[in-house]
Design a protein around this motif. Structure first.
Motif, PDB file in Angstrom:
ATOM      1  N   LEU A 150      -8.810   2.673   1.887  1.00 17.27           N
ATOM      2  CA  LEU A 150      -8.041   1.608   2.519  1.00 17.27           C
ATOM      3  C   LEU A 150      -7.335   2.115   3.770  1.00 17.27           C
ATOM      4  CD1 LEU A 150      -7.465  -1.384   1.725  1.00 17.27           C
ATOM      5  CD2 LEU A 150      -5.287  -0.591   0.821  1.00 17.27           C
ATOM      6  N   VAL A 171       0.839  -1.199   0.000  1.00 20.51           N
ATOM      7  CA  VAL A 171       0.000   0.000   0.000  1.00 20.51           C
ATOM      8  C   VAL A 171       0.873   1.246   0.000  1.00 20.51           C
ATOM      9  CG1 VAL A 171      -1.737   1.302   1.278  1.00 20.51           C
ATOM     10  CG2 VAL A 171      -1.877  -1.188   1.194  1.00 20.51           C
ATOM     11  N   GLN A 173       0.172  -5.155   3.429  1.00 25.43           N
ATOM     12  CA  GLN A 173      -0.933  -5.422   2.504  1.00 25.43           C
ATOM     13  C   GLN A 173      -0.520  -5.036   1.083  1.00 25.43           C
ATOM     14  OE1 GLN A 173      -4.734  -4.136   3.868  1.00 25.43           O
ATOM     15  NE2 GLN A 173      -5.798  -4.691   1.965  1.00 25.43           N
ATOM     16  N   ALA A 233      -5.670  -0.074   7.089  1.00 31.53           N
ATOM     17  CA  ALA A 233      -4.849  -1.078   6.427  1.00 31.53           C
ATOM     18  C   ALA A 233      -3.390  -0.976   6.873  1.00 31.53           C
ATOM     19  CB  ALA A 233      -4.940  -0.894   4.908  1.00 31.53           C
ATOM     20  N   ASP A 234      -2.718  -2.111   6.863  1.00 31.64           N
ATOM     21  CA  ASP A 234      -1.287  -2.142   7.168  1.00 31.64           C
ATOM     22  C   ASP A 234      -0.540  -1.703   5.909  1.00 31.64           C
ATOM     23  OD1 ASP A 234       1.409  -2.861   7.558  1.00 31.64           O
ATOM     24  OD2 ASP A 234       0.836  -4.416   8.990  1.00 31.64           O
ATOM     25  N   SER A 294      -4.627  -7.282  -3.219  1.00 29.89           N
ATOM     26  CA  SER A 294      -5.679  -7.532  -2.235  1.00 29.89           C
ATOM     27  C   SER A 294      -6.780  -6.482  -2.266  1.00 29.89           C
ATOM     28  CB  SER A 294      -5.074  -7.594  -0.830  1.00 29.89           C
ATOM     29  OG  SER A 294      -4.597  -6.317  -0.425  1.00 29.89           O
ATOM     30  N   PHE A 295      -6.530  -5.352  -2.915  1.00 25.40           N
ATOM     31  CA  PHE A 295      -7.564  -4.306  -2.930  1.00 25.40           C
ATOM     32  C   PHE A 295      -7.772  -3.672  -4.305  1.00 25.40           C
ATOM     33  CE2 PHE A 295      -3.631  -2.092  -2.023  1.00 25.40           C
ATOM     34  CZ  PHE A 295      -3.720  -0.896  -2.706  1.00 25.40           C
ATOM     35  N   ASP A 313      -9.593   2.749   6.620  1.00 24.75           N
ATOM     36  CA  ASP A 313     -10.055   1.514   7.264  1.00 24.75           C
ATOM     37  C   ASP A 313      -8.964   0.850   8.087  1.00 24.75           C
ATOM     38  OD1 ASP A 313     -12.566   1.790   6.191  1.00 24.75           O
ATOM     39  OD2 ASP A 313     -12.181   0.495   4.461  1.00 24.75           O
TER      40      ASP A 313
END
Length: 283
Positions: A59, A24, A69, A64-65, A73-74, A62
Motif C-alpha cells: 500500500l 494506514v 485511507q 497511499a495517503d 479500504s485495503f 503504491d
C-alpha cells in the motif's frame, strides 16, 4: 498411534485488533509496536478483515495517503477462521484452499489467536514442500513432494471423497455384501451404530485411490488395516498415506490412515507397494 497436533498448540496467542476506521499510519504503528505480522480489523467488536505487514508495504509503495485511507479500504475480507480444537492439518488445508497466509483462531465466538504459514511450517515441515492438487466432482487429491524427483521418504499423498448412499448400494451389488447394516435403515437403527454405515472395504478403497496417485506405476504388495470407527452414509473421508521407508528396490512402506469429517481416525494400517516406471502412453 498418531498424536494429533491442534491449532491451539501452534497459534500465536497475542491477537492485535484495530477498528475498520483506523488509518494506514495507525495500522503501521500498531504492527511495529506490538511486533506482530497481522492485525484483525473489527467493526462494532466483530472481526471483518485482516491486514498484514506485506499489505501495508504494498500500500505504501503504491503511494497511499497514510493519514486518510482507512483499514477497511485495503483489508482482506471476509476473515477466515479456524477453531482452536481443529488439527494443524485442517488449518493447512484452509490456508491452501483460501490462498491466504493468516488464519484467525476462535473458541466459540471469542478471538483467541492467530495462525500463520510461518508458525505452521515449524510443526508441518512438509507444508513447505511442493504440493500438487487436483479436484473432481466428488473428490480431491493432494501430493506433497519432499523431493523434486520421484517418490521419497516423507512424501504424503491424500485422497478425499464423500461416500454416498448410491455408492454403498452399488458396492453391495458388485461385492455381494448385502449386510442390512449397510442397506436397511430400520434394521441399522436398532444396532449400536444407530443407522446405516459404509462397508469397511469401501472406506478402505480411498487408500487404494490415494496410492494410485503416487508418481509411477503403483502395485499393491501388502496392506494391513485396523477399523477404528464407523463411517456413515454421506460422510466425507480422507486417506492420508505417508512414505515411511524404502524397503527394497522400488519398494516402499507407507503409513495409511483414513479420517472422517470430524478428523477422527476410522482406519489405520500400513502398506507395502512396488513402484515401477509408468509406461509411456500416447494420448
Amino acid at each position: 498411534m498418531r498424536i494429533k497436533t491442534l491449532v491451539s498448540d501452534v497459534m500465536r496467542q497475542t491477537i492485535e485488533t484495530v477498528s475498520a476506521g483506523a488509518t494506514v499510519r495507525t495500522c503501521a504503528e500498531r504492527l511495529r509496536d506490538a511486533d506482530v505480522g497481522s492485525l484483525v480489523i473489527t467493526r462494532d467488536g466483530d472481526p471483518v478483515g485482516i491486514v498484514t505487514k506485506s499489505d501495508l508495504v504494498s500500500l505504501i509503495a503504491d503511494g497511499a495517503d497514510l493519514t486518510t485511507q482507512t483499514a477497511d479500504s485495503f483489508m482482506s475480507s471476509p476473515v477466515v477462521t479456524v477453531d482452536r480444537s481443529r488439527s494443524v492439518e485442517h488449518a493447512a488445508s484452509l490456508l491452501r484452499e483460501e490462498d491466504i497466509e493468516q488464519l484467525v483462531v476462535t473458541e466459540g465466538e471469542a478471538l483467541v489467536g492467530v495462525l500463520s504459514v510461518t508458525e505452521l511450517s515449524y510443526y508441518l515441515p512438509r507444508f513447505q514442500y511442493e504440493t500438487t492438487v487436483e479436484t473432481g466432482k466428488d473428490w480431491e487429491y493432494a501430493y506433497e513432494d519432499r523431493e523434486s524427483q520421484g517418490l521419497s521418504v516423507g512424501d504424503v499423498v491424500r485422497f478425499s471423497q464423500r461416500l454416498t448412499e448410491a455408492e454403498v448400494e452399488e458396492f453391495a451389488s458388485l461385492s455381494g455384501d448385502t449386510n442390512p447394516l449397510h442397506l436397511d435403515d430400520a434394521y441399522a437403527e436398532q444396532t449400536r451404530f444407530g443407522g446405516r454405515i459404509v462397508h469397511g472395504a469401501l472406506v478402505s478403497s480411498v487408500i487404494s485411490a490415494a496410492l494410485a496417485k503416487l508418481p509411477g506405476l503403483v502395485i499393491y504388495l501388502n496392506q494391513n488395516l485396523s477399523f477404528r470407527g464407523p463411517v456413515h452414509l454421506g460422510d466425507h473421508v480422507t486417506a492420508v498415506c505417508e512414505v515411511m521407508d524404502r524397503v527394497g528396490e522400488r519398494r516402499y512402506r507407507l503409513q495409511t490412515e483414513v479420517f472422517d469429517d470430524d478428523e477422527e481416525l476410522v482406519i489405520s494400517g500400513e502398506a507395502v507397494v512396488l513402484v515401477d516406471e509408468a509406461p509411456a502412453v500416447e494420448r
